[in-house]
Each structure stands twice: as structure tokens, then as C-alpha cells.
Design a protein around this motif. Structure first.
Motif, PDB file in Angstrom:
ATOM      1  N   THR A   1      48.316  31.834  49.608  1.00 17.88           N
ATOM      2  CA  THR A   1      47.788  32.287  50.897  1.00 17.88           C
ATOM      3  C   THR A   1      48.159  31.288  51.985  1.00 17.88           C
ATOM      4  O   THR A   1      47.994  30.084  51.814  1.00 17.88           O
ATOM      5  CB  THR A   1      46.249  32.423  50.816  1.00 17.88           C
ATOM      6  OG1 THR A   1      45.924  33.239  49.689  1.00 17.88           O
ATOM      7  CG2 THR A   1      45.701  33.060  52.090  1.00 17.88           C
ATOM      8  N   ASP A   2      48.678  31.804  53.094  1.00 15.48           N
ATOM      9  CA  ASP A   2      49.143  30.969  54.215  1.00 15.48           C
ATOM     10  C   ASP A   2      50.187  29.951  53.781  1.00 15.48           C
ATOM     11  O   ASP A   2      50.274  28.853  54.338  1.00 15.48           O
ATOM     12  CB  ASP A   2      47.968  30.236  54.884  1.00 15.48           C
ATOM     13  CG  ASP A   2      46.961  31.200  55.477  1.00 15.48           C
ATOM     14  OD1 ASP A   2      47.389  32.273  55.943  1.00 15.48           O
ATOM     15  OD2 ASP A   2      45.763  30.879  55.458  1.00 15.48           O
TER      16      ASP A   2
ATOM     17  N   ASN B   1      53.747  24.944  50.852  1.00 11.66           N
ATOM     18  CA  ASN B   1      53.654  23.866  51.833  1.00 11.66           C
ATOM     19  C   ASN B   1      52.907  22.649  51.299  1.00 11.66           C
ATOM     20  O   ASN B   1      51.950  22.178  51.905  1.00 11.66           O
ATOM     21  CB  ASN B   1      52.987  24.370  53.114  1.00 11.66           C
ATOM     22  CG  ASN B   1      53.889  25.326  53.882  1.00 11.66           C
ATOM     23  OD1 ASN B   1      55.039  25.534  53.513  1.00 11.66           O
ATOM     24  ND2 ASN B   1      53.376  25.901  54.935  1.00 11.66           N
ATOM     25  N   GLN B   2      53.317  22.159  50.164  1.00 10.70           N
ATOM     26  CA  GLN B   2      52.767  20.890  49.692  1.00 10.70           C
ATOM     27  C   GLN B   2      53.814  20.151  48.871  1.00 10.70           C
ATOM     28  O   GLN B   2      54.600  20.747  48.146  1.00 10.70           O
ATOM     29  CB  GLN B   2      51.481  21.089  48.885  1.00 10.70           C
ATOM     30  CG  GLN B   2      51.617  21.977  47.678  1.00 10.70           C
ATOM     31  CD  GLN B   2      50.286  22.102  46.955  1.00 10.70           C
ATOM     32  OE1 GLN B   2      49.891  21.208  46.218  1.00 10.70           O
ATOM     33  NE2 GLN B   2      49.592  23.210  47.162  1.00 10.70           N
TER      34      GLN B   2
ATOM     35  N   THR C   1      60.126  20.960  42.807  1.00  6.69           N
ATOM     36  CA  THR C   1      60.069  19.749  43.623  1.00  6.69           C
ATOM     37  C   THR C   1      60.068  20.193  45.083  1.00  6.69           C
ATOM     38  O   THR C   1      60.927  20.982  45.486  1.00  6.69           O
ATOM     39  CB  THR C   1      61.277  18.836  43.355  1.00  6.69           C
ATOM     40  OG1 THR C   1      61.185  18.343  42.014  1.00  6.69           O
ATOM     41  CG2 THR C   1      61.301  17.651  44.318  1.00  6.69           C
ATOM     42  N   THR C   2      59.088  19.735  45.835  1.00  6.81           N
ATOM     43  CA  THR C   2      59.015  20.101  47.246  1.00  6.81           C
ATOM     44  C   THR C   2      59.023  18.843  48.103  1.00  6.81           C
ATOM     45  O   THR C   2      58.200  17.951  47.918  1.00  6.81           O
ATOM     46  CB  THR C   2      57.745  20.931  47.545  1.00  6.81           C
ATOM     47  OG1 THR C   2      57.752  22.092  46.723  1.00  6.81           O
ATOM     48  CG2 THR C   2      57.713  21.350  49.011  1.00  6.81           C
ATOM     49  N   VAL C   3      60.008  18.804  49.002  1.00  8.27           N
ATOM     50  CA  VAL C   3      60.179  17.636  49.868  1.00  8.27           C
ATOM     51  C   VAL C   3      59.780  18.014  51.291  1.00  8.27           C
ATOM     52  O   VAL C   3      60.181  19.069  51.803  1.00  8.27           O
ATOM     53  CB  VAL C   3      61.653  17.161  49.831  1.00  8.27           C
ATOM     54  CG1 VAL C   3      61.882  16.036  50.828  1.00  8.27           C
ATOM     55  CG2 VAL C   3      62.027  16.728  48.423  1.00  8.27           C
TER      56      VAL C   3
ATOM     57  N   PHE D   1      59.281  22.198  54.628  1.00  8.99           N
ATOM     58  CA  PHE D   1      59.104  21.987  53.191  1.00  8.99           C
ATOM     59  C   PHE D   1      60.280  22.636  52.455  1.00  8.99           C
ATOM     60  O   PHE D   1      60.492  23.841  52.570  1.00  8.99           O
ATOM     61  CB  PHE D   1      57.800  22.611  52.704  1.00  8.99           C
ATOM     62  CG  PHE D   1      56.569  21.982  53.295  1.00  8.99           C
ATOM     63  CD1 PHE D   1      55.899  20.963  52.632  1.00  8.99           C
ATOM     64  CD2 PHE D   1      56.078  22.407  54.523  1.00  8.99           C
ATOM     65  CE1 PHE D   1      54.770  20.374  53.173  1.00  8.99           C
ATOM     66  CE2 PHE D   1      54.941  21.822  55.072  1.00  8.99           C
ATOM     67  CZ  PHE D   1      54.285  20.801  54.401  1.00  8.99           C
ATOM     68  N   THR D   2      61.033  21.831  51.730  1.00  5.37           N
ATOM     69  CA  THR D   2      62.160  22.359  50.969  1.00  5.37           C
ATOM     70  C   THR D   2      61.823  22.292  49.486  1.00  5.37           C
ATOM     71  O   THR D   2      61.696  21.200  48.920  1.00  5.37           O
ATOM     72  CB  THR D   2      63.438  21.558  51.280  1.00  5.37           C
ATOM     73  OG1 THR D   2      63.657  21.589  52.695  1.00  5.37           O
ATOM     74  CG2 THR D   2      64.647  22.161  50.572  1.00  5.37           C
TER      75      THR D   2
END
Ligand SMILES: [Ca+2]
Ligand SMILES: [Ca+2]
Ligand SMILES: [Ca+2]
Ligand SMILES: [Ca+2]
Length: 261
Positions: free
Chosen positions: A58-59, A64-65, A115-117, A222-223
Motif C-alpha cells: 500500500t502506497d 520504498n524501503q 536489494t533496494t537502494v 528507490f531502485t
């Protein structure tokens, strides 16, 4: 979409026990699309691969982390071939549409690692490599400070000028006309003496006004990179597609941060 089985054997990851299978290309670019909450998919002409992450997004909270090589639970992995190319809304529907006609489907298992950068930028056109530098001392580092001198004028609107010739560019000068009244306390719209120069840039005009309100804005990007370990897919005929490591691709999301100071 038919391929010779010899070709599939060369690809190594298909089983080669069937002489007449609808062998897919299994060739996707790296861009991952998302749908709903939370289907990841890619489409290449008449083939598509999709998986369902077992998380709440959600959202965009899940995307986004920041995370490093985190194992995430997956409720579905599916690879499909079609009679013609499905459109991008195909996986966004709870009941799969009748068209395009599904030719074959492989489903299975795999371990999804994400993996989120996070990168952040105020997009103010100034190159701000020192992540600690805070020119105006407002505790917001320059690289995410859209107004680096806190004078109420965004840096991108006063970059690379030195209106009063004091050697300080306007974007770092909190008194752009050097008349002793901070730009923040002068009008940026009126030209009270009618000489064609706005008050905040006119040293002849010294009218101290209440400080204008300040806002800060920047963008978070966020990638996310998705990798599936031990991907194993199988269709109804028992034909399999296997990868030790399959680079599923990347997804970029952006978030605007706006703060009233
Ligand atoms: Ca600052
Ligand atoms: Ca400014
Ligand atoms: Ca100046
Ligand atoms: Ca001034």
C-alpha cells in the motif's frame, strides 16, 4: 513461437525430453513492471513472466524501503506463452482475460531476493557531492535542500548568478542585493519604485517584510533489484525451465518529499 527442441537444448535450461514443445524465447529486458499489491511482471512479445510477492505494498511502502539481499516470500511464479502479445494490464486483472489466448503456462518455485537502494536529490542543478555540507545551517544537507541559502527562492531559480557582485552566487547569498535586508524579508514580486528591478534585487528599495514561508522539496528514488535463486518452472506436460540464478530485473519508484519549514 515454435522453436526446435535442439535450440532449447542449447539454451540448457529447458528439459529436452519432448520433441515438439512450444518453446518460448524466455528473453526479457531488465525493466520490471508492477501491478496491484504486489505483482511483478515482464512481457516480451508473446511471452510473459510474473510473480506475486506476499507482502503489503500500500502506497508503495514495500518498494520504498532500503534492503540488502533480503529473502521475500512469493505466493506465485508463472511463465506464460500466448498466441499474441498481451498488453500491460494483463496481470492487473484478477480474472485473466480470454485474449490473448494462453498457449502454455509454467509455474513453480524460487527464492526471491530483493536489494533496494535509495538515492536522494533536490534536482536543483547544483552538483552536491559532499553529503554533509549544509551551506545555510538549517540541518538539511545541500544535496536535499532545494533552497541552499534559506532565502525563500529555490536554488534552481537563482543558480549561477551574483546579482550584487559580492562574489557570492545568489543561491548561497541570503541578501541578493546587499542592502542589509535579507532576501527572505523582501518582496520577490513587487517593484515598488518602478525601475524595472524587483525589490529583493534592488538595493534602492529597503522594505522589511515578515519572512516568507519556507518549504523544502526533494526526490527519493528507490531502485529495487530482484533475483530469483533456484528458479524451477514446470508446465502440464512436465517440461521444465530452470535457473540456478535468474536476474528478474529492476524496478524504480520515486517519492516526492515536501516539508514546510
Ligand atoms: Ca541546508
Ligand atoms: Ca535560495
Ligand atoms: Ca551575491
Ligand atoms: Ca536584500
Amino acid at each position: 513461437m515454435k522453436k526446435l527442441v535442439v535450440f532449447t537444448c542449447l539454451l540448457l535450461f529447458f528439459s529436452c525430453d519432448d520433441g515438439n514443445i512450444n518453446i518460448p524465447v524466455f528473453s526479457f529486458d531488465s525493466t520490471v513492471n508492477t501491478c496491484g499489491d504486489l505483482t511483478l511482471f515482464k512481457i516480451n512479445e508473446n511471452e510473459a513472466i510474473a510473480l506475486e510477492v506476499d507482502e503489503d505494498n500500500t502506497d508503495n511502502a514495500f518498494l520504498n524501503q532500503e534492503r540488502v539481499d533480503e529473502l521475500v516470500s512469493v505466493s506465485m511464479i508463472s511463465y506464460r506463452t500466448f498466441e499474441s502479445e498481451p498488453n500491460t494490464s494483463y496481470f492487473c486483472q484478477s480474472i485473466p482475460p480470454a485474449k490473448p489466448l494462453l498457449i502454455d503456462e509454467w509455474t513453480g518455485t524460487g527464492n526471491l531476493y530483493i536489494t533496494t537502494v535509495l538515492t536522494q536529490d533536490d534536482n536543483d542543478t547544483v552538483e552536491e557531492l559532499d553529503l554533509l555540507k549544509d551551506s545555510d545551517g538549517d540541518s538539511i544537507p545541500d544535496y536535499i535542500d532545494s533552497d541552499d541559502d534559506n532565502d525563500g527562492i529555490p536554488t534552481k531559480n537563482e543558480f549561477d548568478e551574483d546579482s550584487d557582485g559580492d562574489g557570492i552566487d545568489d543561491y548561497l547569498d541570503d541578501d541578493d542585493d546587499n542592502d542589509g535586508i535579507p532576501t527572505l524579508n523582501e518582496s520577490i514580486t513587487s517593484d515598488i519604485d518602478g525601475d524595472g528591478i524587483k525589490d529583493y534585487l534592488d538595493p534602492d528599495t529597503k522594505i522589511f517584510l515578515p519572512a516568507r514561508s519556507l518549504t523544502n522539496s526533494y526526490t527519493q528514488t528507490f531502485t529495487s533489484t530482484f533475483t530469483i535463486e533456484l528458479l524451477k518452472l514446470e508446465n502440464a506436460k512436465g517440461e521444465t525451465i530452470q535457473f540456478d540464478t535468474y536476474n528478474f530485473g529492476t524496478k524504480t519508484t520515486t517519492k516526492s518529499i515536501v516539508t514546510e519549514l
